[in-house]
Motif scaffolding. Structure first.
Motif, PDB file in Angstrom:
ATOM      1  N   VAL A 266       0.850  -1.187   0.000  1.00  0.00           N
ATOM      2  CA  VAL A 266       0.000   0.000   0.000  1.00  0.00           C
ATOM      3  C   VAL A 266       0.884   1.234   0.000  1.00  0.00           C
ATOM      4  O   VAL A 266       1.982   1.232   0.563  1.00  0.00           O
ATOM      5  CB  VAL A 266      -0.973   0.049   1.202  1.00  0.00           C
ATOM      6  CG1 VAL A 266      -1.985  -1.083   1.120  1.00  0.00           C
ATOM      7  CG2 VAL A 266      -0.234   0.019   2.521  1.00  0.00           C
ATOM      8  N   ALA A 267       0.403   2.281  -0.657  1.00  0.00           N
ATOM      9  CA  ALA A 267       1.042   3.595  -0.622  1.00  0.00           C
ATOM     10  C   ALA A 267       0.180   4.489   0.249  1.00  0.00           C
ATOM     11  O   ALA A 267      -1.046   4.557   0.064  1.00  0.00           O
ATOM     12  CB  ALA A 267       1.160   4.166  -2.031  1.00  0.00           C
ATOM     13  N   CYS A 268       0.809   5.152   1.214  1.00  0.00           N
ATOM     14  CA  CYS A 268       0.075   5.994   2.164  1.00  0.00           C
ATOM     15  C   CYS A 268       0.571   7.427   2.096  1.00  0.00           C
ATOM     16  O   CYS A 268       1.779   7.676   2.049  1.00  0.00           O
ATOM     17  CB  CYS A 268       0.260   5.464   3.581  1.00  0.00           C
ATOM     18  SG  CYS A 268      -0.333   3.788   3.806  1.00  0.00           S
ATOM     19  N   ALA A 269      -0.381   8.359   2.104  1.00  0.00           N
ATOM     20  CA  ALA A 269      -0.074   9.789   2.125  1.00  0.00           C
ATOM     21  C   ALA A 269      -1.264  10.493   2.763  1.00  0.00           C
ATOM     22  O   ALA A 269      -2.396   9.997   2.704  1.00  0.00           O
ATOM     23  CB  ALA A 269       0.161  10.323   0.716  1.00  0.00           C
ATOM     24  N   ASP A 270      -1.001  11.625   3.349  1.00  0.00           N
ATOM     25  CA  ASP A 270      -2.092  12.398   3.954  1.00  0.00           C
ATOM     26  C   ASP A 270      -2.928  11.546   4.909  1.00  0.00           C
ATOM     27  O   ASP A 270      -4.154  11.662   4.951  1.00  0.00           O
ATOM     28  CB  ASP A 270      -2.985  13.016   2.865  1.00  0.00           C
ATOM     29  CG  ASP A 270      -2.217  13.944   1.941  1.00  0.00           C
ATOM     30  OD1 ASP A 270      -1.252  14.579   2.406  1.00  0.00           O
ATOM     31  OD2 ASP A 270      -2.575  14.013   0.750  1.00  0.00           O
ATOM     32  N   HIS A 271      -2.280  10.640   5.634  1.00  0.00           N
ATOM     33  CA  HIS A 271      -2.912   9.776   6.641  1.00  0.00           C
ATOM     34  C   HIS A 271      -3.964   8.843   6.047  1.00  0.00           C
ATOM     35  O   HIS A 271      -4.958   8.516   6.704  1.00  0.00           O
ATOM     36  CB  HIS A 271      -3.530  10.614   7.766  1.00  0.00           C
ATOM     37  CG  HIS A 271      -2.566  11.580   8.369  1.00  0.00           C
ATOM     38  ND1 HIS A 271      -1.497  11.176   9.131  1.00  0.00           N
ATOM     39  CD2 HIS A 271      -2.486  12.930   8.299  1.00  0.00           C
ATOM     40  CE1 HIS A 271      -0.812  12.234   9.521  1.00  0.00           C
ATOM     41  NE2 HIS A 271      -1.386  13.313   9.021  1.00  0.00           N
ATOM     42  N   ARG A 272      -3.741   8.405   4.803  1.00  0.00           N
ATOM     43  CA  ARG A 272      -4.684   7.467   4.181  1.00  0.00           C
ATOM     44  C   ARG A 272      -3.982   6.657   3.098  1.00  0.00           C
ATOM     45  O   ARG A 272      -2.894   7.007   2.644  1.00  0.00           O
ATOM     46  CB  ARG A 272      -5.888   8.195   3.595  1.00  0.00           C
ATOM     47  CG  ARG A 272      -5.515   9.149   2.471  1.00  0.00           C
ATOM     48  CD  ARG A 272      -6.690   9.969   2.008  1.00  0.00           C
ATOM     49  NE  ARG A 272      -7.103   9.509   0.686  1.00  0.00           N
ATOM     50  CZ  ARG A 272      -7.929  10.147  -0.090  1.00  0.00           C
ATOM     51  NH1 ARG A 272      -8.496  11.255   0.295  1.00  0.00           N
ATOM     52  NH2 ARG A 272      -8.242   9.694  -1.265  1.00  0.00           N
ATOM     53  N   ILE A 273      -4.629   5.583   2.668  1.00  0.00           N
ATOM     54  CA  ILE A 273      -4.118   4.784   1.560  1.00  0.00           C
ATOM     55  C   ILE A 273      -4.503   5.481   0.261  1.00  0.00           C
ATOM     56  O   ILE A 273      -5.668   5.826   0.051  1.00  0.00           O
ATOM     57  CB  ILE A 273      -4.689   3.354   1.611  1.00  0.00           C
ATOM     58  CG1 ILE A 273      -4.168   2.625   2.850  1.00  0.00           C
ATOM     59  CG2 ILE A 273      -4.328   2.575   0.340  1.00  0.00           C
ATOM     60  CD1 ILE A 273      -4.816   1.283   3.107  1.00  0.00           C
ATOM     61  N   VAL A 274      -3.499   5.700  -0.606  1.00  0.00           N
ATOM     62  CA  VAL A 274      -3.745   6.409  -1.866  1.00  0.00           C
ATOM     63  C   VAL A 274      -3.487   5.528  -3.083  1.00  0.00           C
ATOM     64  O   VAL A 274      -3.719   5.947  -4.214  1.00  0.00           O
ATOM     65  CB  VAL A 274      -2.924   7.708  -1.946  1.00  0.00           C
ATOM     66  CG1 VAL A 274      -3.307   8.650  -0.808  1.00  0.00           C
ATOM     67  CG2 VAL A 274      -1.427   7.421  -1.937  1.00  0.00           C
ATOM     68  N   GLY A 275      -3.012   4.312  -2.847  1.00  0.00           N
ATOM     69  CA  GLY A 275      -2.763   3.376  -3.936  1.00  0.00           C
ATOM     70  C   GLY A 275      -2.290   2.056  -3.380  1.00  0.00           C
ATOM     71  O   GLY A 275      -1.965   1.947  -2.191  1.00  0.00           O
ATOM     72  N   PHE A 276      -2.270   1.051  -4.247  1.00  0.00           N
ATOM     73  CA  PHE A 276      -1.775  -0.255  -3.821  1.00  0.00           C
ATOM     74  C   PHE A 276      -1.356  -1.075  -5.021  1.00  0.00           C
ATOM     75  O   PHE A 276      -1.698  -0.765  -6.164  1.00  0.00           O
ATOM     76  CB  PHE A 276      -2.805  -1.009  -2.965  1.00  0.00           C
ATOM     77  CG  PHE A 276      -4.097  -1.346  -3.644  1.00  0.00           C
ATOM     78  CD1 PHE A 276      -4.260  -2.566  -4.289  1.00  0.00           C
ATOM     79  CD2 PHE A 276      -5.165  -0.467  -3.625  1.00  0.00           C
ATOM     80  CE1 PHE A 276      -5.457  -2.901  -4.902  1.00  0.00           C
ATOM     81  CE2 PHE A 276      -6.369  -0.787  -4.230  1.00  0.00           C
ATOM     82  CZ  PHE A 276      -6.514  -2.008  -4.876  1.00  0.00           C
ATOM     83  N   SER A 277      -0.588  -2.111  -4.741  1.00  0.00           N
ATOM     84  CA  SER A 277      -0.182  -3.043  -5.784  1.00  0.00           C
ATOM     85  C   SER A 277      -0.151  -4.443  -5.202  1.00  0.00           C
ATOM     86  O   SER A 277      -0.026  -4.613  -3.986  1.00  0.00           O
ATOM     87  CB  SER A 277       1.193  -2.680  -6.363  1.00  0.00           C
ATOM     88  OG  SER A 277       2.203  -2.858  -5.395  1.00  0.00           O
ATOM     89  N   ARG A 278      -0.255  -5.415  -6.092  1.00  0.00           N
ATOM     90  CA  ARG A 278      -0.138  -6.821  -5.689  1.00  0.00           C
ATOM     91  C   ARG A 278       0.691  -7.570  -6.703  1.00  0.00           C
ATOM     92  O   ARG A 278       0.598  -7.317  -7.895  1.00  0.00           O
ATOM     93  CB  ARG A 278      -1.512  -7.512  -5.623  1.00  0.00           C
ATOM     94  CG  ARG A 278      -2.263  -7.258  -4.360  1.00  0.00           C
ATOM     95  CD  ARG A 278      -3.490  -8.154  -4.229  1.00  0.00           C
ATOM     96  NE  ARG A 278      -3.107  -9.493  -3.829  1.00  0.00           N
ATOM     97  CZ  ARG A 278      -3.636 -10.610  -4.337  1.00  0.00           C
ATOM     98  NH1 ARG A 278      -4.558 -10.558  -5.264  1.00  0.00           N
ATOM     99  NH2 ARG A 278      -3.241 -11.787  -3.918  1.00  0.00           N
ATOM    100  N   CYS A 279       1.473  -8.480  -6.183  1.00  0.00           N
ATOM    101  CA  CYS A 279       2.116  -9.504  -6.993  1.00  0.00           C
ATOM    102  C   CYS A 279       1.513 -10.811  -6.523  1.00  0.00           C
ATOM    103  O   CYS A 279       1.560 -11.126  -5.331  1.00  0.00           O
ATOM    104  CB  CYS A 279       3.624  -9.532  -6.779  1.00  0.00           C
ATOM    105  SG  CYS A 279       4.497  -8.182  -7.549  1.00  0.00           S
ATOM    106  N   GLU A 280       0.919 -11.519  -7.444  1.00  0.00           N
ATOM    107  CA  GLU A 280       0.284 -12.792  -7.093  1.00  0.00           C
ATOM    108  C   GLU A 280       1.008 -13.917  -7.812  1.00  0.00           C
ATOM    109  O   GLU A 280       1.040 -13.970  -9.037  1.00  0.00           O
ATOM    110  CB  GLU A 280      -1.190 -12.778  -7.478  1.00  0.00           C
ATOM    111  CG  GLU A 280      -1.921 -14.024  -7.033  1.00  0.00           C
ATOM    112  CD  GLU A 280      -3.409 -13.959  -7.290  1.00  0.00           C
ATOM    113  OE1 GLU A 280      -4.114 -14.847  -6.799  1.00  0.00           O
ATOM    114  OE2 GLU A 280      -3.887 -13.028  -7.983  1.00  0.00           O
ATOM    115  N   GLY A 281       1.608 -14.781  -7.016  1.00  0.00           N
ATOM    116  CA  GLY A 281       2.317 -15.928  -7.556  1.00  0.00           C
ATOM    117  C   GLY A 281       1.377 -17.069  -7.844  1.00  0.00           C
ATOM    118  O   GLY A 281       0.151 -16.942  -7.730  1.00  0.00           O
TER     119      GLY A 281
END
Length: 181
Positions: A73-88
């Motif tokens: 997760v990417a966090c800024a301004d005290h909140r989650i602003v994006g995310f990524s997943r790698c799924e094997g």
């Protein structure tokens, strides 16, 4: 699998990238729903294939326990602003690869968040014997394609007329892969 938090600065803007935790589940559900409604670069329209808080909790738990999955997760301004997943993949013949996906709230585009989620995922993959990363990207997402190519991804195929967008036209999906062999 989990990774340590890292801090980033871009254009006088600070954000962090870290592994997702079960405490993030409710926020992830809301963020994903919002992102799906902000762009046609992703597969879903707003509300499609909705994942609620309990669904995200299970994904986060499963990913943390798997050496082949990574949820950031990417966090800024005290909140989650994006995310990524790698799924094997659990199948032995495919255990060397993982599929990458990323999304960032539109108001946070331009700060390198998606790029840094990609870089952290590549670093994780290279450090954990993931020999191939794959992803799908809409042909119109030229900026993302340039970034993927800059980090070693190559076009491996094209799914012609794969997505129907709101303008009534069909668009190609580009299949990309990055090898670390």
């Amino acid at each position: 699998m989990r990774v340590n938090q890292k801090e980033f600065y871009s254009n006088n803007f600070q954000y962090s990238i870290r592994s997702a935790t079960v405490e993030d589940a409710e926020n992830l559900s809301a963020v994903r729903l919002q992102i799906d409604g902000e762009t046609e670069h992703l597969d879903r329209e707003k509300g499609e294939a909705y994942i609620d808080e309990s669904g995200f909790k299970q994904i986060i738990i499963d990913d943390a326990e798997s050496s082949r999955n990574l949820f950031l997760v990417a966090c800024a301004d005290h909140r989650i602003v994006g995310f990524s997943r790698c799924e094997g993949n659990k199948l032995k013949r495919f255990s060397h690869k993982a599929e990458f996906g990323v999304c960032v709230l539109k108001e946070y585009w331009g700060y390198g968040i998606g790029k840094n989620l990609l870089i952290e995922s590549i670093h994780w993959a290279d450090s954990n014997e993931i020999r191939k990363m794959t992803l799908n990207v809409l042909e119109t997402n030229k900026k993302a394609i340039k970034i993927y190519e800059a980090y070693g991804f190559e076009v491996e195929g094209i799914l012609k007329k794969d997505k129907l967008l709101s303008d009534g036209n069909y668009y190609n999906t580009i299949l990309m892969g990055r090898l670390n062999i």
